[in-house]
Write an enzyme that holds these catalytic residues in place. Structure first.
Site, PDB file in Angstrom:
ATOM      1  N   HIS A  18       0.839  -1.207   0.000  1.00 33.86           N
ATOM      2  CA  HIS A  18       0.000   0.000   0.000  1.00 33.86           C
ATOM      3  C   HIS A  18       0.875   1.259   0.000  1.00 33.86           C
ATOM      4  CE1 HIS A  18      -3.717   2.275   1.070  1.00 33.86           C
ATOM      5  NE2 HIS A  18      -2.824   3.081   1.635  1.00 33.86           N
ATOM      6  N   GLU A  19       1.817   1.293   0.919  1.00 33.62           N
ATOM      7  CA  GLU A  19       2.683   2.477   1.024  1.00 33.62           C
ATOM      8  C   GLU A  19       3.621   2.574  -0.169  1.00 33.62           C
ATOM      9  OE1 GLU A  19       1.980   4.700   3.095  1.00 33.62           O
ATOM     10  OE2 GLU A  19       0.560   3.454   4.204  1.00 33.62           O
ATOM     11  N   HIS A  22       1.925   4.611  -2.865  1.00 31.21           N
ATOM     12  CA  HIS A  22       2.065   6.048  -2.623  1.00 31.21           C
ATOM     13  C   HIS A  22       3.480   6.517  -2.973  1.00 31.21           C
ATOM     14  CE1 HIS A  22      -1.827   6.304  -0.771  1.00 31.21           C
ATOM     15  NE2 HIS A  22      -1.494   5.646   0.329  1.00 31.21           N
TER      16      HIS A  22
END
Length: 354
Positions: A18-19, A22
């Site tokens: 997920h990170e 980003h």
């Protein structure tokens, strides 16, 4: 030990992918990433990269990517300092669509991860299909077969003396006798034994049922077909989760929410069932994490996307201090809900064991 490793593997993979979404899209858009962290709270270990600090923090229930210019920084005097308005590496100086792409990249990567994990399961282990032998694959709880002590792995050789060499003949024999007593000739451990039981009548089909399911066998699948199946399963699970959440919100079904303890327990059970089950469960959890982050809940990605949409419509951003306050309040409330759900999870564990 196996359960602990499985929990670390699943939580770590979900958070990091997920990170990473980003992080990568921020870099592609020319935004400076100040920190890439797994976990929250005090720093345990970390190192400084070329421009990004990489860290592992004490509370392993999430992670974050700190972008230059997204929030005020604290200088050596303890004062809040904003990134220069002309700095091209600042998040705030990017176009709205660029900022939205950075925020949306995290949840999108969770869906990509789900597709990839399902693809691995289908490509390496094969596609699960029902076998056509007369071997019981599983027993449904509370049904006649369980009540008389039938076990998975047993072979039903006959129903009322009529041979049942395959699953079709077996189910046809049982289906034709709703609400009737039948005798099953069962082979288990090389021994034959007769069991008499009362069938149930299925309310929809009218068939006789005893609560048994066939063996699941895995059929080898090509890489291309596995990718298609991975996409298909991700869409199916996403639709199912959205429908279930909608029904919970509208009160059509009871609201059952599991916190970190319940998730950890499910991961442990998945690990005991084998690596394929663990990968499949991780894919489903990844979909849930992606969907949750798209909800317009303060402190989550969905809320930031709403603020960016407002910025695009107004032509100017919401005041940073106002947005940050809303995210802070949302984070506190989210933390309170997580604590409450975790408390309920622990109570359930004690009740189930007591």
């Amino acid at each position: 030990m196996t359960n602990a490793l499985a929990i670390i593997f699943v939580f770590g993979l979900l958070v990091m992918i997920h990170e990473f979404g980003h992080f990568m899209v921020a870099r592609w858009n020319g935004i400076k990433v100040l920190e890439f962290a797994f976990g929250f709270g005090p720093k345990l270990i970390g190192f400084q990269g070329k421009e990004t600090y990489y860290a592992i923090r004490a509370v392993p229930l999430g992670g974050f990517v700190r972008l230059y210019g997204m929030d005020p920084e604290i200088d050596e005097n303890g004062e809040q300092v904003l990134a220069p308005s002309h700095d091209p590496q600042s998040y705030m100086n990017k176009k709205v669509w660029q900022k939205m792409s950075v925020i949306a990249a995290g949840p999108i990567m969770n869906f990509v991860l789900a597709i990839f994990l399902f693809m691995i399961v289908f490509a390496y282990y094969g596609t699960p299909i029902a076998g056509n032998g007369n071997t019981i694959g599983s027993i449904l709880q509370g049904k006649p077969a369980e009540k008389i002590g039938l076990q998975a792995g047993a072979k039903i050789q006959a129903v009322d003396g009529v041979a049942t060499p395959d699953w079709n003949s077996l189910t046809n024999a049982i289906h034709s006798k709703p609400n009737q007593k039948i005798t099953l000739t069962v082979e288990y451990g090389g021994k034959l034994q007769n069991f008499t039981l009362q069938t149930e009548k299925d309310s929809q089909s009218g068939y006789g049922m005893v609560g048994i399911a066939p063996e699941v066998i895995y059929q080898k699948t090509s890489l291309l077909d596995s990718a298609k199946l991975g996409m298909q399963k991700t869409i199916e699970f996403t639709r199912f989760i959205v429908i279930t959440l909608t029904e919970m919100i509208t009160g059509k079904v009871p609201a059952e929410v599991g916190g970190p303890v319940a998730i950890a327990q499910a991961i442990g059970e998945g690990a005991q069932q084998g690596f394929a089950s663990l990968l499949g469960l991780t894919g489903i959890l990844s979909i849930q994490l992606g969907l949750l982050n798209l909800f317009p809940i303060p402190a989550l990605d969905g809320s930031r996307l709403v603020f960016l949409l407002i910025e695009g419509l107004r032509g100017k951003p919401v005041k940073p201090e106002r947005e940050n306050f809303i995210h802070f309040v949302g984070f506190v409330l989210l933390l309170a809900v997580m604590i409450a759900v975790t408390y309920q999870d622990i109570l359930k564990l004690f009740v189930s064991k007591g």
